[in-house]
Design an enzyme around this catalytic site. Structure first.
Site: not given
Ligand code: SAJ
Length: 426
Positions: A216, A270
């Site tokens: 991720k 993010c």
């Protein structure tokens, strides 16, 4: 394994869409959050964020009793942790991840944990965080055998299944994106896969928890690096008087080149955050990752300098009265196009910095923020697109919202345009 009840901890941008997906596939979902306003909003069938398609599913699932929110932990078959993982507030050169919210979620889950449960960490996390979840839960519940290395048939299975959906397209991508499922053991990964298969139509790729955590972070660090390349190109092209968007379009005609788009910087919670989780864990080895962050973090300052140069150009040819009446109009405040999210937005940062230095002369156009209290104490004035076009002397395009592409471009050649997204730079 049968999942009749799933409890989702954290009802934000990821937790709520995920809870809604499980509820609409027939599972009883208990959403747990610390914020009473959020709980009340959801229990009344509404939502507190903007995500296309989410409001309808939440309202249906609340009405049919499949989804409810509470702040008290309740028993369930599976628990999903979708709480934020911010930075610790220190002056350290490389920011350090703060796992407090994950630990708090574990404290709550431990109160109701039982044999046969599955616990999933979805929050984007530094490598090793899922192992910490195992440690916390096994310390809090010594009566249960929690998953761990060399433990076969534990009472509680644990996995990391990072969320990977794009804000604005979350409801589609939750179903159509493949999932990385990182089990503490292969058995944990299998159990977690069977949970996600309730609504995920794409493949579930099973691996170990540490690889899933790193995967991720790697996805977002890779995008950050590619955006940094585009941003660096835009600065080089500005010096060389070349239209960077035309250049990228041409270079991308090569079958193995795919350059991203430059902008005023990288926002959101993010891409601007996750690369630091890698750099924090391996500072000496993460040279490129740190450099890309720096390039992207410096871009808003470069845009501010461009605006100041434009002000100087305007002033050099204007009367004292015109200088005083100069108006700078910024188009777009969100962190990217067609969303209502202001988190870490470079556009908002640039507009605020300009408004601090040019009091009363800075205006902003932002069609996607309808909740006016969100921007009520700002030093700039909000105007409509048409008002902005009419009053401005310097136009700064910061976000490529569809509305800005569709509406009339600024045709008056006496005005100065700084287009950080390339939609008006013909
Ligand atoms: N940006 C550019 N140029 C580009 C692309 C993006 O300047 O060519 C800027 C945007 O304007 C924005 C920032 O980058 O300020 C981030 O936008 P984004 O669309 O790249 O990503 P996010 O933050 O909305 O979502 C990302 C996604 N990650 C990847 O595409 C690898 C999403 O799939 C993740 O689930 C999400 O991060 C997350 O939650 O981690």
């Amino acid at each position: 394994m049968k999942f009749e009840t799933v409890s989702v901890y954290g009802l934000g941008y990821i937790g709520l869409p995920t809870a809604a997906m499980f509820a609409s596939s027939g599972v009883n979902v208990i959403g747990v959050d610390v914020n009473n306003d959020i709980i009340e909003t959801i229990n009344s069938g509404s939502i507190h964020i903007i995500e296309p398609g989410l409001d309808k599913i939440v309202s249906e699932c609340v009405v049919n009793g499949k989804l409810r929110a509470t702040h008290t932990p309740e028993e369930a078959d599976a628990f999903i942790i979708a709480v934020p993982t911010p930075f610790k507030s220190t002056d350290a050169q490389i920011p350090e991840p703060d796992l407090t919210y994950i630990e708090q979620a574990c404290n709550n889950i431990a109160k109701v944990l039982k044999v046969g449960n599955l616990v999933i960490l979805e929050s984007t996390s530094p490598v090793g965080a899922t192992e910490k979840v195992c440690d916390w839960l096994s310390k809090l519940r010594p009566d249960l055998v929690v998953a761990g290395e060399n433990i076969t048939n534990p009472d509680v299975n644990i996995a990391h299944c990072p969320e990977r959906v794009l804000p604005g397209k979350a409801m589609d991508e939750l179903i159509t994106n493949g999932r990385i499922i990182g089990g503490i053991t292969p058995q944990c990964a299998k159990v977690a896969t069977s949970l996600y298969q309730l609504f995920v139509q794409a493949s579930c790729f099973e691996t170990d928890a540490r690889t899933a955590e790193m995967a991720k972070l790697t996805e977002n660090a890779s995008r950050d690096l590619q955006i940094a390349f585009a941003n660096e190109l835009s600065i080089i092209c500005d010096e060389l008087d070349i239209n960077v968007w035309k250049l990228i379009k041409l270079a991308n005609k090569h079958p193995r080149v795919n350059i991203l788009q430059p902008g005023p910087g990288v926002g959101g919670h993010c891409i601007a955050v996750d690369p630091w989780f890698i750099a924090n864990a391996a500072p000496a080895a993460s040279k490129l990752i740190k450099l890309a962050r720096t390039v992207n973090e410096d871009k808003p300052e470069w845009v501010i300098k461009k605006i100041k140069n434009a002000i100087n150009t305007f002033s050099a040819t204007s009367s004292d009265l015109d200088k005083k009446q100069l108006k700078i109009v910024c188009f777009g405040l969100t962190f990217k196009a067609n969303i209502d999210d202001l988190r870490e937005s470079p556009a908002l940062y640039i507009t605020r910095q300009m408004a601090k230095q040019y009091a009363g002369q800075v205006y902003a156009v932002e069609p996607n923020i309808t909740n006016h209290s969100l921007l009520s104490n700002e030093l700039f004035t909000r105007v409509s697109y048409d008002e902005g076009v009419d009053i401005g002397d310097i136009f700064v395009l910061l976000v490529d919202h569809d509305e800005f592409k569709e509406q009339r471009p600024i045709e008056d050649h006496t005005k100065i345009i700084i287009d950080t997204r390339g939609i008006w730079s013909k």
